[in-house]
Design a protein around this motif. Structure first.
Motif, PDB file in Angstrom:
ATOM      1  N   ASN A   1      24.383  63.931  32.417  1.00  0.00           N
ATOM      2  CA  ASN A   1      25.491  63.000  32.197  1.00  0.00           C
ATOM      3  C   ASN A   1      26.578  63.149  33.252  1.00  0.00           C
ATOM      4  O   ASN A   1      27.664  62.597  33.125  1.00  0.00           O
ATOM      5  N   GLN A   2      26.287  63.939  34.302  1.00  0.00           N
ATOM      6  CA  GLN A   2      27.258  64.235  35.352  1.00  0.00           C
ATOM      7  C   GLN A   2      26.799  63.599  36.662  1.00  0.00           C
ATOM      8  O   GLN A   2      25.744  63.934  37.197  1.00  0.00           O
ATOM      9  N   LYS A   3      27.601  62.675  37.177  1.00  0.00           N
ATOM     10  CA  LYS A   3      27.279  62.041  38.446  1.00  0.00           C
ATOM     11  C   LYS A   3      27.735  62.941  39.585  1.00  0.00           C
ATOM     12  O   LYS A   3      28.826  63.516  39.551  1.00  0.00           O
ATOM     13  N   THR A   4      26.876  63.090  40.576  1.00  0.00           N
ATOM     14  CA  THR A   4      27.240  63.924  41.719  1.00  0.00           C
ATOM     15  C   THR A   4      28.265  63.209  42.599  1.00  0.00           C
ATOM     16  O   THR A   4      28.420  61.988  42.543  1.00  0.00           O
ATOM     17  N   GLU A   5      28.960  63.999  43.426  1.00  0.00           N
ATOM     18  CA  GLU A   5      30.001  63.473  44.306  1.00  0.00           C
ATOM     19  C   GLU A   5      29.565  63.652  45.760  1.00  0.00           C
ATOM     20  O   GLU A   5      29.036  64.701  46.135  1.00  0.00           O
TER      21      GLU A   5
ATOM     22  N   GLU B   1      27.030  73.163  43.142  1.00  0.00           N
ATOM     23  CA  GLU B   1      25.905  73.227  44.067  1.00  0.00           C
ATOM     24  C   GLU B   1      25.672  71.861  44.697  1.00  0.00           C
ATOM     25  O   GLU B   1      25.757  70.822  44.036  1.00  0.00           O
ATOM     26  N   PHE B   2      25.366  71.868  46.004  1.00  0.00           N
ATOM     27  CA  PHE B   2      24.882  70.663  46.672  1.00  0.00           C
ATOM     28  C   PHE B   2      23.437  70.414  46.257  1.00  0.00           C
ATOM     29  O   PHE B   2      22.636  71.348  46.159  1.00  0.00           O
ATOM     30  N   LYS B   3      23.116  69.166  46.002  1.00  0.00           N
ATOM     31  CA  LYS B   3      21.785  68.794  45.551  1.00  0.00           C
ATOM     32  C   LYS B   3      21.026  68.067  46.652  1.00  0.00           C
ATOM     33  O   LYS B   3      21.602  67.238  47.373  1.00  0.00           O
ATOM     34  N   GLU B   4      19.746  68.360  46.759  1.00  0.00           N
ATOM     35  CA  GLU B   4      18.908  67.588  47.662  1.00  0.00           C
ATOM     36  C   GLU B   4      18.619  66.232  47.032  1.00  0.00           C
ATOM     37  O   GLU B   4      18.533  66.104  45.799  1.00  0.00           O
ATOM     38  N   GLU B   5      18.448  65.219  47.877  1.00  0.00           N
ATOM     39  CA  GLU B   5      18.235  63.853  47.403  1.00  0.00           C
ATOM     40  C   GLU B   5      17.074  63.775  46.410  1.00  0.00           C
ATOM     41  O   GLU B   5      17.129  63.077  45.400  1.00  0.00           O
ATOM     42  N   ARG B   6      16.015  64.517  46.687  1.00  0.00           N
ATOM     43  CA  ARG B   6      14.813  64.463  45.848  1.00  0.00           C
ATOM     44  C   ARG B   6      15.041  65.025  44.446  1.00  0.00           C
ATOM     45  O   ARG B   6      14.274  64.749  43.529  1.00  0.00           O
ATOM     46  N   GLU B   7      16.091  65.820  44.284  1.00  0.00           N
ATOM     47  CA  GLU B   7      16.365  66.428  42.982  1.00  0.00           C
ATOM     48  C   GLU B   7      17.125  65.490  42.043  1.00  0.00           C
ATOM     49  O   GLU B   7      17.125  65.708  40.829  1.00  0.00           O
ATOM     50  N   LEU B   8      17.800  64.486  42.581  1.00  0.00           N
ATOM     51  CA  LEU B   8      18.724  63.673  41.793  1.00  0.00           C
ATOM     52  C   LEU B   8      17.998  62.647  40.938  1.00  0.00           C
ATOM     53  O   LEU B   8      16.908  62.163  41.287  1.00  0.00           O
ATOM     54  N   LEU B   9      18.643  62.305  39.822  1.00  0.00           N
ATOM     55  CA  LEU B   9      18.150  61.227  38.976  1.00  0.00           C
ATOM     56  C   LEU B   9      18.678  59.895  39.514  1.00  0.00           C
ATOM     57  O   LEU B   9      19.370  59.840  40.533  1.00  0.00           O
ATOM     58  N   ASP B  10      18.364  58.826  38.818  1.00  0.00           N
ATOM     59  CA  ASP B  10      18.849  57.508  39.242  1.00  0.00           C
ATOM     60  C   ASP B  10      20.366  57.495  39.308  1.00  0.00           C
ATOM     61  O   ASP B  10      21.055  58.178  38.519  1.00  0.00           O
ATOM     62  N   ASN B  11      20.895  56.716  40.252  1.00  0.00           N
ATOM     63  CA  ASN B  11      22.340  56.549  40.431  1.00  0.00           C
ATOM     64  C   ASN B  11      23.036  57.872  40.763  1.00  0.00           C
ATOM     65  O   ASN B  11      24.216  58.046  40.458  1.00  0.00           O
ATOM     66  N   LYS B  12      22.275  58.817  41.350  1.00  0.00           N
ATOM     67  CA  LYS B  12      22.821  60.086  41.851  1.00  0.00           C
ATOM     68  C   LYS B  12      23.333  61.007  40.746  1.00  0.00           C
ATOM     69  O   LYS B  12      24.233  61.817  40.956  1.00  0.00           O
ATOM     70  N   TYR B  13      22.730  60.914  39.563  1.00  0.00           N
ATOM     71  CA  TYR B  13      23.102  61.839  38.497  1.00  0.00           C
ATOM     72  C   TYR B  13      22.379  63.166  38.701  1.00  0.00           C
ATOM     73  O   TYR B  13      21.252  63.215  39.215  1.00  0.00           O
ATOM     74  N   CYS B  14      23.027  64.250  38.265  1.00  0.00           N
ATOM     75  CA  CYS B  14      22.452  65.589  38.397  1.00  0.00           C
ATOM     76  C   CYS B  14      21.205  65.715  37.535  1.00  0.00           C
ATOM     77  O   CYS B  14      21.160  65.214  36.406  1.00  0.00           O
ATOM     78  N   ASN B  15      20.206  66.416  38.051  1.00  0.00           N
ATOM     79  CA  ASN B  15      18.963  66.602  37.293  1.00  0.00           C
ATOM     80  C   ASN B  15      19.106  67.638  36.179  1.00  0.00           C
ATOM     81  O   ASN B  15      18.259  67.709  35.287  1.00  0.00           O
ATOM     82  N   ILE B  16      20.169  68.432  36.211  1.00  0.00           N
ATOM     83  CA  ILE B  16      20.411  69.425  35.149  1.00  0.00           C
ATOM     84  C   ILE B  16      21.498  68.921  34.204  1.00  0.00           C
ATOM     85  O   ILE B  16      21.299  68.863  32.994  1.00  0.00           O
ATOM     86  N   HIS B  17      22.639  68.567  34.748  1.00  0.00           N
ATOM     87  CA  HIS B  17      23.716  67.979  33.942  1.00  0.00           C
ATOM     88  C   HIS B  17      23.550  66.460  34.001  1.00  0.00           C
ATOM     89  O   HIS B  17      24.181  65.776  34.820  1.00  0.00           O
TER      90      HIS B  17
END
Length: 532
Positions: free
Chosen positions: A157-161, A139-155
């Motif tokens: 430990n997974q950095k988004t690409e 899934e594409f994530k909206e900027e507001r959903e991401l954690l610091d350093n663009k990590y997924c808010n659900i996974h």
């Protein structure tokens, strides 16, 4: 076409999610499927015609990468993981009717036909997609959903690409008003209320069209109009619910699939995939001109010892090991009774053992054993030949028992499964207290045989009723109890033939004289120990 069609009351169809096969099933998948199995068993017990669907979602980039890392083809990887699901469902006594796989050829035909309908509606278009993409979520994530350093808010430990590519899009934004109208007119469409509120807040903030294709991805179905693109996993996977409706001999067309069982009565899902089922899915169905499901229920997450579970923390629960060690009834009972459906729940091994020993070994199991022992001793091993009218109307067990079947049925119907357990165990604990206070052993010595028989009849009938009402949750224990009471019934293999197991009769208090031969008492649940 109406979006509000309802099925005949004697049919009931439900689904778990189609589980993503990046790894073997975890405790969260087991939890969802146990709940669904309990609901399906309850409806079968009522005599409903039930279709219980589970299965696997097998396409997408994450699967392709996982298979590559294992040195396997994606199909071989999927086949291995699917087998592990079948093994776990057998361990947990899950009685599903259909297992849907998105790699099935029949599913491809359904996807193509559905896609064509939406395409002809003008709801699919090509555009450029830019954004942060989580491979784990697909899934594409909206900027507001991401954690610091663009990590997924659900996974977490997974950095988004970052992705910048041409994708086909579905016009979700076109359906905002229609979705809001559905939520308003059908307040029970999304449950529980907390999940409904989440969806309302998400939709009210404005819906954006979402990507339904990927490029440079071989593992999936190509878009018929543009084979360079692969259909995005969610647009493909959700249709697995429809594919599962086909009978084995039917040609795979939407008309055939939708003829009997659609719309689904209940989609049971985890709250992490609520948006896809409560927003994307109904919009897709409306685009294709199809009725919507009756209900989407998003349950909570599981924690262990109060902490979020994760491989990095080393605190995951292995559902295979847990079930093999403690048995399916123990696992099923704990997760149904100890967690209010819809809320987050916690697993603690000491509490698990304590609850199971207190409820199933002490309160329920001992009640059965001590009562049958007294029947053997005081009544020559036969149920007292009494009828309901022979039991005083103010008998406390009769008062509880006569309303229990209706109350528990209401709890099952409202998906308040832990409340059903509490109501049943109120009668079980009342029965133990009733024996202690009535002291039939003392009355027997006083040669008050009539009073002894009234007491034992009331307790045995309460045990029978409780085992019947608990059978969707603990089918093996309930079967053992029913068979010790002389009924030739296996709750793992009941049919919907009302002559075999008439629901309205068996959920009533005061029927035990229908079958009066008591078999030799045997323990139905062995006390548990925490492994050292």
């Amino acid at each position: 076409m109406s979006y509000y069609s309802k099925q005949n009351n004697c049919k009931f169809s439900l689904t778990t999610p189609l589980y993503y096969v990046n790894d073997i099933p975890h405790i969260g998948s087991a939890y969802t499927t146990i709940i669904a199995d309990v609901i399906a068993r309850y409806h079968r017990l009522k005599g409903d015609d039930v279709l219980f669907i589970t299965g696997t979602d097998e396409h997408g980039q994450k699967i392709q990468r996982t298979a590559d890392n294992r040195g396997l083809s994606p199909q071989v990887h999927c086949d291995e993981i699917v087998q592990s699901y079948h093994e776990l469902w057998e361990l947990l006594d899950i009685r599903f009717d259909r297992f849907s796989r998105t790699t099935a050829a029949r599913h491809h035909e359904i996807v193509k036909e559905f896609f064509q309908r939406v395409w002809e509606r003008g709801d699919i278009y090509l555009d450029q997609q830019q954004g942060w993409y989580c491979v784990a979520c697909e899934e594409f994530k909206e900027e507001r959903e991401l954690l610091d350093n663009k990590y997924c808010n659900i996974h977490t430990n997974q950095k988004t690409e970052w992705r910048d590519e041409a994708n086909y899009f579905f016009r979700l934004s076109q359906y905002q008003q229609q979705l809001e109208l559905i939520y308003q007119e059908r307040p029970d469409f999304i449950q529980p209320q907390s999940r409904r509120n989440e969806v309302l807040n998400f939709v009210s903030s404005g819906l954006k069209d979402f990507s339904i294709s990927r490029i440079n991805l071989e593992w999936g179905f190509p878009i018929p109009q543009d084979p360079k693109h692969t259909i995005y996993v969610w647009f493909d996977a959700l249709l697995g619910y429809i594919t599962a409706l086909l009978d084995e001999e039917q040609e795979p067309t939407l008309e055939n699939a939708l003829a009997k069982w659609w719309p689904i009565n209940l989609h049971l899902i985890g709250k992490d995939i609520l948006r896809f089922h409560a927003v994307y899915w109904p919009a897709m169905l409306m685009s294709a001109g199809l009725p919507l499901p009756e209900k989407v229920f998003g349950h909570g997450f599981l924690t262990k010892d109060g902490q979020k579970m994760g491989k990095s923390l080393g605190n995951t629960i292995n559902p295979f090991a847990l079930t093999k060690h403690y048995g399916s009834d123990a696992v099923r009972y704990y997760f149904i009774k100890e967690i209010e459906l819809g809320k987050d729940g916690d697993f603690n091994q000491e509490r698990f053992v304590k609850i199971l020993n207190a409820d199933l070994a002490n309160d329920f199991g001992n009640l059965l054993n001590r009562t049958l022992g007294m029947v053997q001793k005081y009544c020559n091993g036969r149920v007292p030949q009494l009828k309901l009218d022979d039991i005083p109307q103010d008998n406390r067990l009769r008062l509880i028992g006569q309303v229990l079947g209706r109350e528990v049925s209401e709890s099952y119907d409202e998906l308040e499964l832990n409340t059903a357990c509490e109501k049943i165990f109120n009668l079980i604990r009342s029965s133990n207290k009733f024996i202690d206070e009535s002291a039939p052993w003392s009355l027997y010595k006083q040669e008050k045989q009539s009073e002894v028989e009234q007491i034992l009849y009331a307790v045995i009938e309460s045990v029978r009723l409780c085992s019947f009402l608990l059978s969707p949750i603990i089918p093996n224990i309930s079967t053992k109890i029913y068979q010790q009471l002389g009924f030739d019934i296996d709750f793992n293999n009941i049919s919907t033939n009302e002559k075999e197991l008439p629901f309205d009769l068996h959920k009533s208090w005061g029927i035990i004289s229908l079958n009066s031969t008591i078999n030799k008492p045997e323990p139905v649940f062995t006390r548990l120990e925490i492994p050292t």
